[in-house]
Design an enzyme around this catalytic site. Structure first.
Site, PDB file in Angstrom:
ATOM      1  CD  GLU A  98     -27.513 -18.936  -2.346  1.00  0.00           C
ATOM      2  OE1 GLU A  98     -26.452 -18.298  -2.369  1.00  0.00           O
ATOM      3  OE2 GLU A  98     -28.110 -19.228  -1.276  1.00  0.00           O
ATOM      4  CG  ASP A 100     -24.394 -19.084  -4.616  1.00  0.00           C
ATOM      5  OD1 ASP A 100     -25.330 -18.269  -4.649  1.00  0.00           O
ATOM      6  OD2 ASP A 100     -24.182 -19.850  -3.657  1.00  0.00           O
ATOM      7  CD  GLU A 102     -19.894 -17.549  -3.195  1.00  0.00           C
ATOM      8  OE1 GLU A 102     -20.453 -17.038  -2.214  1.00  0.00           O
ATOM      9  OE2 GLU A 102     -19.254 -18.622  -3.145  1.00  0.00           O
TER      10      GLU A 102
END
Length: 286
Positions: A98, A100, A102
């Site tokens: 993953e 990310d 954010e």
């Protein structure tokens, strides 16, 4: 190269079909992953809404293995404390990979914090946090990932803010086998997102809306043959060229500029969490 549009691509096709290999509406590439009634279309814009009933999200129908993926995003304006907007790529399963972005909301007038993280073979805990050098609620900015066999690079506009080199020689798993979906979501994270959870969402300011346009995917769609996209003369992909195996000198200077002026947390320097520095942090220089 995929050209994604929320509405009909007819006029775009007339003007640019001589170089575009595939032009599709948003719904041909993505689909709501939850709370479909909180996923809104306004012309070329896609909006995700968070209120006291639900957040929302979408994900690509296809999965991708290497390439570049990004979107232009305008974040929740005003008092966004307690909200998180995420733009990410992820595979499935407990040993997933993953990448990310954010975006941690904040009180009015306070800066957004951008937290990045990387999971490889199910292991994450690689958070970095930075402030941005602009107001991400005032206009659209591009957020993207470049992913090849040698590195993963996070870009804000054309500026690299993070690089994760392939350190398999140090025993660090590198994401290279699991195809990933491209996704985004907005949700209530007021138990941790703003000032460690001390500042909660003020629901009187809802709905909270993040807005998207100009999705850009130039990546290897998993399961398609070599001729599908991204192919250069020798049969490989453009992102596997030697010029993309590491940052250019200019990109290194830009990354150093970000780290010197805007980084506020780096897991590599957190001796409270890690008594021994994670192996990928050793000798990491830009």
């Amino acid at each position: 190269m995929a050209c994604l549009r929320m509405q009909n691509c007819f006029f775009f096709i007339l003007a640019f079909c001589f170089w575009v290999s595939n032009c599709a509406e948003f719904n041909d590439i993505f689909e709501p992953s939850w709370a479909i009634d909180h996923v809104m279309y306004e012309g070329e814009l896609l909006k995700l809404k968070l209120d006291n009933f639900s957040g929302a999200g979408f994900a690509s129908k296809a999965t991708y293995l290497f390439g570049k993926a990004g979107a232009q995003i305008k974040l929740v304006p005003g008092d966004s404390a307690g909200t998180v907007t995420a733009f990410y790529m992820s595979s499935e399963g407990t040993l997933h990979d993953e990448f990310d972005f954010e975006f941690l909301g904040n009180a009015s007038g306070e800066p957004y914090i951008v937290q990045t993280n990387i999971f490889s073979n199910g292991t994450g805990n690689r958070e970095q946090r930075i402030y941005l050098w602009f107001d991400p609620t005032a206009d659209f900015h591009s957020y993207s990932f470049l992913w090849n066999h040698k590195q993963v690079v996070f870009f804000v506009d054309s500026v690299p803010i993070r690089v994760f080199p392939n350190n398999e020689k140090l025993g660090v798993p590198f994401p290279k086998k699991q195809p990933m979906r491209i996704a985004s979501s907005i949700w209530n994270a007021d138990d941790w997102a703003t000032q460690g959870g001390r500042l909660k969402i003020n629901w009187s300011h809802s709905p909270f809306i993040s807005t998207y346009k100009n999705f850009d995917i130039d990546a290897n769609e998993y399961g398609l043959n070599e001729e599908s996209r991204g192919v250069i003369e020798n049969g490989s992909k453009w992102w596997d060229r030697p010029s993309h195996s590491s940052l250019t000198p200019l990109q290194r200077r830009m990354l150093r500029w970000v780290h010197r002026n805007y980084i506020i947390y780096d897991y590599c320097k957190d001796s409270t969490r890690f008594s021994t520095s994670p192996p990928e942090c050793a000798g990491l220089r830009f």
